[in-house]
Design an enzyme around this catalytic site. Structure first.
Site, PDB file in Angstrom:
ATOM      1  N   ASP A   1      -7.033  -1.509  -4.655  1.00  0.00           N
ATOM      2  CA  ASP A   1      -8.076  -1.128  -3.704  1.00  0.00           C
ATOM      3  C   ASP A   1      -9.030  -0.104  -4.302  1.00  0.00           C
ATOM      4  O   ASP A   1     -10.246  -0.157  -4.063  1.00  0.00           O
ATOM      5  CB  ASP A   1      -7.455  -0.547  -2.424  1.00  0.00           C
ATOM      6  CG  ASP A   1      -6.664  -1.567  -1.635  1.00  0.00           C
ATOM      7  OD1 ASP A   1      -6.971  -2.772  -1.737  1.00  0.00           O
ATOM      8  OD2 ASP A   1      -5.730  -1.169  -0.912  1.00  0.00           O
TER       9      ASP A   1
ATOM     10  N   ASP B   1       0.857  -1.188   0.000  1.00  0.00           N
ATOM     11  CA  ASP B   1       0.000   0.000   0.000  1.00  0.00           C
ATOM     12  C   ASP B   1       0.888   1.232   0.000  1.00  0.00           C
ATOM     13  O   ASP B   1       1.942   1.242   0.650  1.00  0.00           O
ATOM     14  CB  ASP B   1      -0.907   0.017   1.233  1.00  0.00           C
ATOM     15  CG  ASP B   1      -1.961  -1.078   1.215  1.00  0.00           C
ATOM     16  OD1 ASP B   1      -2.415  -1.446   0.120  1.00  0.00           O
ATOM     17  OD2 ASP B   1      -2.342  -1.557   2.299  1.00  0.00           O
TER      18      ASP B   1
END
Length: 196
Positions: free
Chosen positions: A145, A129
């Protein structure tokens, strides 16, 4: 009645596959670029507080929940991918559904790839991330995401609007958009017709 945007089975499957591959490639390229160019766990301002990069490796789900059961997320992602592939082959004929499911599948495969191939190893790899938008939410996320969240919202919109996977419209949804003429020329709304 089938809409003009209906697809043949092969065309629907091909569209879903192409979109999934494009999203998967974009996600993995962005993650590779982030790993190669960003310092770990340090804020890199891009547009002030609007957009920042912050590289982390996430063993859990959103907000790092479930860090001790990473393998469960791997199974869940694999099941979702399998369901989308099944629907692509057997049921999807709508162009809109094909686009939404293709982009969703790409996002799912992006994070599933991390779970399967990244450290510490199969099937408990950590998801990379690196995108942070503090003004919107405290979570740190990635390209996959973004597609997962926006396409799940799109799925909800398509379901509520009554568009079926095969491109037909749910009769109840289409009736809600129309009025029904009665024998005496008066016009009833759908709620009125249920009393007759």
């Amino acid at each position: 009645m089938r809409s003009r945007s209906s697809l043949r089975p092969a065309a629907a499957g091909t569209l879903i596959a192409i979109l999934a591959v494009v999203v998967l490639a974009a996600d993995q390229l962005a993650k590779t670029a982030a790993i190669d160019n960003l310092p770990s766990e340090r804020v890199v301002p891009v547009l002030g507080d609007f957009l920042q990069f912050y590289l982390v490796r996430n063993p859990g789900a959103a907000f790092s929940l479930g860090e001790g059961v990473t393998w469960l997320f791997t199974i869940a992602l694999a099941v979702v991918a399998g369901v989308i592939v099944f629907l692509a082959v057997r049921r999807v004929r709508s162009r809109l559904w094909a686009v939404v499911l293709g982009l969703l599948l790409g996002g799912v495969l992006g994070n599933l790839t991390d779970r399967l191939l990244r450290e510490p190893g199969f099937p408990v790899g950590h998801v990379v991330d690196f995108i942070s938008t503090p003004w919107m939410m405290p979570a740190i996320y990635n390209v996959a995401d973004c597609f997962i969240v926006t396409m799940m919202i799109s799925v909800a919109v398509l379901v509520v609007s009554g568009l079926r996977l095969d491109g037909t419209r749910d009769r109840r949804a289409s009736r809600a958009d129309e009025t029904v003429a009665t024998d005496d020329g008066a016009v009833d709304t759908p709620s009125d017709t249920g009393t007759r």
